[in-house]
Design an enzyme around this catalytic site. Structure first.
Site, PDB file in Angstrom:
ATOM      1  N   LYS A   1       0.835  -1.218   0.000  1.00 37.41           N
ATOM      2  CA  LYS A   1       0.000   0.000   0.000  1.00 37.41           C
ATOM      3  C   LYS A   1       0.868   1.266   0.000  1.00 37.41           C
ATOM      4  CE  LYS A   1      -2.053  -1.027   3.914  1.00 37.41           C
ATOM      5  NZ  LYS A   1      -1.419  -2.336   4.229  1.00 37.41           N
TER       6      LYS A   1
ATOM      7  N   ARG B   1      -1.464  -9.057  12.939  1.00 34.48           N
ATOM      8  CA  ARG B   1      -1.911  -7.957  12.054  1.00 34.48           C
ATOM      9  C   ARG B   1      -2.795  -8.497  10.932  1.00 34.48           C
ATOM     10  NH1 ARG B   1       3.767  -5.523  10.747  1.00 34.48           N
ATOM     11  NH2 ARG B   1       2.683  -4.300   9.164  1.00 34.48           N
TER      12      ARG B   1
ATOM     13  N   ARG C   1      11.432  -6.210   4.532  1.00 33.99           N
ATOM     14  CA  ARG C   1      11.304  -4.746   4.485  1.00 33.99           C
ATOM     15  C   ARG C   1      12.352  -4.067   5.370  1.00 33.99           C
ATOM     16  NH1 ARG C   1       5.643  -2.202   5.416  1.00 33.99           N
ATOM     17  NH2 ARG C   1       5.670  -3.527   7.250  1.00 33.99           N
TER      18      ARG C   1
ATOM     19  N   ARG D   1      -9.762   1.885   9.012  1.00 34.62           N
ATOM     20  CA  ARG D   1      -9.357   0.503   9.265  1.00 34.62           C
ATOM     21  C   ARG D   1     -10.474  -0.324   9.871  1.00 34.62           C
ATOM     22  NH1 ARG D   1      -3.561   0.812   9.106  1.00 34.62           N
ATOM     23  NH2 ARG D   1      -2.658  -1.240   9.407  1.00 34.62           N
TER      24      ARG D   1
ATOM     25  N   ARG E   1      11.092  -2.602  11.182  1.00 36.13           N
ATOM     26  CA  ARG E   1      10.045  -2.106  12.092  1.00 36.13           C
ATOM     27  C   ARG E   1       9.821  -3.084  13.235  1.00 36.13           C
ATOM     28  NH1 ARG E   1       5.107  -0.237   8.277  1.00 36.13           N
ATOM     29  NH2 ARG E   1       3.953  -1.366   9.880  1.00 36.13           N
TER      30      ARG E   1
END
Ligand code: AP5
Length: 210
Positions: free
Chosen positions: A15, A169, A126, A90, A158
């Site tokens: 995203k 998540r 990532r 969300r 992260r």
């Protein structure tokens, strides 16, 4: 003409990557509530202190906090003609709050999807810099390993990108966020998120153009 877009999909689907490209193309702000919250955490603000443990566990920060932050952001001058929302709304309560804030509502919802296996592969690879520039160790590596191409900052992983937190998540996404696809059914465009960043970009711009 307004360009009030939302990009939605599971964690790590791409995203933020695609939202940056959309923002650059149309000169509209990329409004990422995740990035805004991470900035609050980094600055140690009251909101950041309240949000940190919830984010580290992969749960949703309370609606009232996020809605207030978002309302302030989209009231800014640069968002007058549009924006690309990433990570908000969300859940249905946030979607209702957004309806109250926006006369005329959103113009388009871009729904990205990939398999859970690909989500895990993308998220564990990532790397980000303190200014929010995002890379992937194999698919989108920086020119110099571990260093951001844009600002020279050191890249890091992260704190919510561990296997365990990503699993939560994904569960939170299915329970709270995926129902928004029905809520916005009239303006949803489904986009296959598998493929290179450029291939996905072409698909995204095709639905924006149509
Ligand atoms: P948030 O920051 O919104 O996280 P997320 O939705 O889990 O999404 P991600 O940022 O993990 O992934 P992405 O889809 O943007 O993928 P990216 O482009 O980076 O939220 C974090 C937390 O904040 C939440 O858990 C919650 O606690 C809180 N929060 C945020 N908003 C909230 C709200 N509204 N209400 C309540 N709480 C909220 O790509 C991922 C990786 O894949 C990168 O390495 C990238 O380089 C790579 N990649 C991208 N595209 C491709 C491709 N096509 N091929 C290969 N690799 C690719």
């Amino acid at each position: 003409m307004t360009r009030r877009y939302l990009i939605v999909g599971p964690p790590g689907v791409g995203k933020g990557t695609q939202a940056d490209l959309i923002a650059t193309e149309f000169g509209i702000p990329h409004v990422s509530t995740g990035a805004m919250l991470r900035e609050h955490v980094a600055r140690g603000t009251e909101l950041g202190i309240k949000a940190k443990s919830t984010m580290d566990a992969g749960n949703l920060v309370p609606d009232d906090l996020v809605v207030a932050m978002l309302a302030e952001r989209i009231a800014m001058d640069d968002a007058r003609d549009g924006f690309i929302l990433d990570g908000f709304p969300r859940n249905l309560a946030q979607a209702n709050a957004l309806d109250d804030l926006l006369a005329g509502g959103l113009d388009l919802v871009i729904a990205l999807s990939v398999s859970d296996e690909e989500v895990l592969r993308r998220i564990t690879g990532r790397r980000s810099c303190a200014n929010g520039h995002v890379y992937h160790v194999t698919d989108n590596p920086p020119k110099v390993a571990g260093i951001c191409d844009v600002d020279g900052f050191e890249l890091f992983q992260r704190s919510d990108d561990t296997d365990e937190v990503v699993t939560n998540r994904l569960a939170v996404y299915r329970a709270s966020t995926a129902p928004l696809l029905d809520y916005y059914a009239r303006i949803v465009a489904d986009v296959d998120g598998l493929g290179t960043v450029e291939q996905v970009r072409s698909r995204v711009f095709e639905v924006i153009g149509s």
